[in-house]
Design an enzyme around this catalytic site. Sequence first.
Site, mmCIF file in Angstrom:
data_model
loop_
_atom_site.group_PDB
_atom_site.id
_atom_site.type_symbol
_atom_site.label_atom_id
_atom_site.label_comp_id
_atom_site.label_asym_id
_atom_site.label_seq_id
_atom_site.Cartn_x
_atom_site.Cartn_y
_atom_site.Cartn_z
ATOM 1 N N TYR A 1 -11.173 -0.138 27.387
ATOM 2 C CA TYR A 1 -11.364 0.804 26.336
ATOM 3 C C TYR A 1 -12.785 1.900 26.826
ATOM 4 O O TYR A 1 -12.529 3.061 26.789
ATOM 5 C CB TYR A 1 -11.864 0.209 25.005
ATOM 6 C CG TYR A 1 -12.156 1.060 24.050
ATOM 7 C CD1 TYR A 1 -11.347 1.669 23.172
ATOM 8 C CD2 TYR A 1 -13.755 1.437 23.669
ATOM 9 C CE1 TYR A 1 -11.399 2.337 22.065
ATOM 10 C CE2 TYR A 1 -13.789 2.233 22.582
ATOM 11 C CZ TYR A 1 -12.710 2.937 21.750
ATOM 12 O OH TYR A 1 -12.944 3.859 20.992
ATOM 13 N N GLY B 1 -6.580 6.033 9.560
ATOM 14 C CA GLY B 1 -8.226 6.273 9.967
ATOM 15 C C GLY B 1 -8.684 7.866 10.058
ATOM 16 O O GLY B 1 -8.382 8.491 9.134
ATOM 17 N N ASP C 1 2.630 9.937 15.300
ATOM 18 C CA ASP C 1 2.358 8.475 15.163
ATOM 19 C C ASP C 1 3.474 7.703 15.365
ATOM 20 O O ASP C 1 4.553 8.129 15.462
ATOM 21 C CB ASP C 1 1.690 8.212 13.882
ATOM 22 C CG ASP C 1 0.535 7.233 13.845
ATOM 23 O OD1 ASP C 1 0.762 6.082 14.537
ATOM 24 O OD2 ASP C 1 -0.686 7.594 13.566
HETATM 25 P P1 NAD Z 1 -6.988 3.676 13.571
HETATM 26 O O1 NAD Z 1 -6.487 2.486 13.950
HETATM 27 O O2 NAD Z 1 -7.305 3.862 12.044
HETATM 28 O O3 NAD Z 1 -5.859 4.799 13.706
HETATM 29 C C1 NAD Z 1 -5.264 4.991 15.067
HETATM 30 C C2 NAD Z 1 -4.020 5.571 14.999
HETATM 31 O O4 NAD Z 1 -3.369 5.625 16.406
HETATM 32 C C3 NAD Z 1 -3.100 4.656 14.148
HETATM 33 O O5 NAD Z 1 -2.194 5.370 13.215
HETATM 34 C C4 NAD Z 1 -1.723 4.147 15.101
HETATM 35 O O6 NAD Z 1 -0.628 3.917 14.519
HETATM 36 C C5 NAD Z 1 -1.939 5.318 16.212
HETATM 37 N N1 NAD Z 1 -1.488 4.858 17.336
HETATM 38 C C6 NAD Z 1 -1.866 3.493 17.879
HETATM 39 N N2 NAD Z 1 -0.862 3.243 19.075
HETATM 40 C C7 NAD Z 1 -0.147 4.244 18.984
HETATM 41 C C8 NAD Z 1 1.198 4.706 19.822
HETATM 42 N N3 NAD Z 1 1.291 3.752 20.773
HETATM 43 N N4 NAD Z 1 2.013 5.807 19.604
HETATM 44 C C9 NAD Z 1 1.266 6.587 18.555
HETATM 45 N N5 NAD Z 1 0.405 6.270 17.666
HETATM 46 C C10 NAD Z 1 -0.399 5.283 18.048
HETATM 47 O O7 NAD Z 1 -8.035 4.158 14.324
HETATM 48 P P2 NAD Z 1 -9.359 5.225 14.224
HETATM 49 O O8 NAD Z 1 -10.450 4.492 13.903
HETATM 50 O O9 NAD Z 1 -9.217 5.959 13.114
HETATM 51 O O10 NAD Z 1 -9.607 5.820 15.616
HETATM 52 C C11 NAD Z 1 -9.243 7.069 15.771
HETATM 53 C C12 NAD Z 1 -9.667 7.590 17.393
HETATM 54 O O11 NAD Z 1 -11.208 7.426 17.193
HETATM 55 C C13 NAD Z 1 -9.115 6.543 18.383
HETATM 56 O O12 NAD Z 1 -8.897 7.158 19.643
HETATM 57 C C14 NAD Z 1 -10.422 5.543 18.637
HETATM 58 O O13 NAD Z 1 -10.279 4.992 19.726
HETATM 59 C C15 NAD Z 1 -11.368 6.501 18.441
HETATM 60 N N6 NAD Z 1 -12.845 5.736 17.972
HETATM 61 C C16 NAD Z 1 -12.898 5.027 16.899
HETATM 62 C C17 NAD Z 1 -14.012 4.354 16.496
HETATM 63 C C18 NAD Z 1 -14.190 3.490 15.291
HETATM 64 O O14 NAD Z 1 -15.093 3.006 15.073
HETATM 65 N N7 NAD Z 1 -13.133 3.682 14.337
HETATM 66 C C19 NAD Z 1 -15.171 4.436 17.145
HETATM 67 C C20 NAD Z 1 -15.152 5.574 18.239
HETATM 68 C C21 NAD Z 1 -13.718 5.980 18.697
#
Ligand code: NAD
Length: 285
Positions: A156, A12, A32
């Site tokens: 969350y 992401g 990660d």
């Molecule tokens: P994603 O799921 O694509 O990537 C998240 C990453 O975090 C993954 O690579 C995962 O392996 C890693 N991760 C999860 N648990 C973990 C752990 N226990 N230890 C180490 N790494 C871990 O998510 P994204 O959408 O790219 O989100 C990135 C950030 O943005 C997050 O904090 C998410 O809450 C926030 N966010 C996302 C959105 C959305 O719509 N995608 C919206 C608002 C905020």
Amino acid sequence: MGVYMVTGSASGMGRSTAEQLRWEGHRVIGVDLHKAEVNADLSTPEGRASAVEQVLENCGGRLDGAVLAAGLGPIPGREKLIANVNFLGVVELLEGIHPALATAGNAKVVIFSSNSTTTVPGIPEELINAFKERDLDTALAIAEAAGPDASATFVYAGSKTAITHWIRTIGVTEEWAGAGIRVNALAPGAIRTPLLEQQLNDPELAPSIRAFPIPVHEFGKPEEVAQWAIFMLSPAANFLCGSVIFLDGGTDAYFRADSWPKAITPEEFPRFKQRMADFAASLEK
Ligand code: NAD
């Protein structure tokens, strides 16, 4: 060229940020669960401590910046993981790498917040406060008491609200701002990443996500959010300190156009005066 820690670098927005930083010639220490320079589980105290140790070793004691993107979405049944990764996975990592950021002299930090901080109605205040006191058991119990439909959403949004308040609190202190470290947050709305896809594939969660108002009529793209993160790591962000940038296609403005900016209220005036006095006293030290 700089050295940057990026958590959540395997997927992401974290992945996109790491890729673009590398493309610009910087060195990235990805953190990660897998497929990273530092493989560590940020949901446990041991995993977080190990991540800090490995990052400090890998960077040689100096970091030009950090992006804290590892996180989980509001999936029911994952409340404990969400609480640990989204809150302590930021707090403990940042506290651990502080010496390396301070060594750089003008480091930048970007944490991933969310527009759920302002667009999820009724997040209990006590839940946010429990997070800030690092009492995750209490935070989880408060969320559970709200019932199965609200629990994951509250954990969350509560974790993202608490972490955003935390970075704004520390970000303006001598320990951080005074050490040349600029700490800011990005608050994305719905961005097309595996995290969002997982929710869109869930028949229980998908309808409410699709019905949620986005005035620009589309989801965001991870590579565009990554460009904002990189801008916030650049010298353009030297004067950005404790700020939260909403990148959400207008959702926050749609619901709350006149909620902010807002003047300090008469009730808040004593605190304002205290902060003025504290700042003056700090200058005399
Ligand atoms: P994603 O799921 O694509 O990537 C998240 C990453 O975090 C993954 O690579 C995962 O392996 C890693 N991760 C999860 N648990 C973990 C752990 N226990 N230890 C180490 N790494 C871990 O998510 P994204 O959408 O790219 O989100 C990135 C950030 O943005 C997050 O904090 C998410 O809450 C926030 N966010 C996302 C959105 C959305 O719509 N995608 C919206 C608002 C905020």
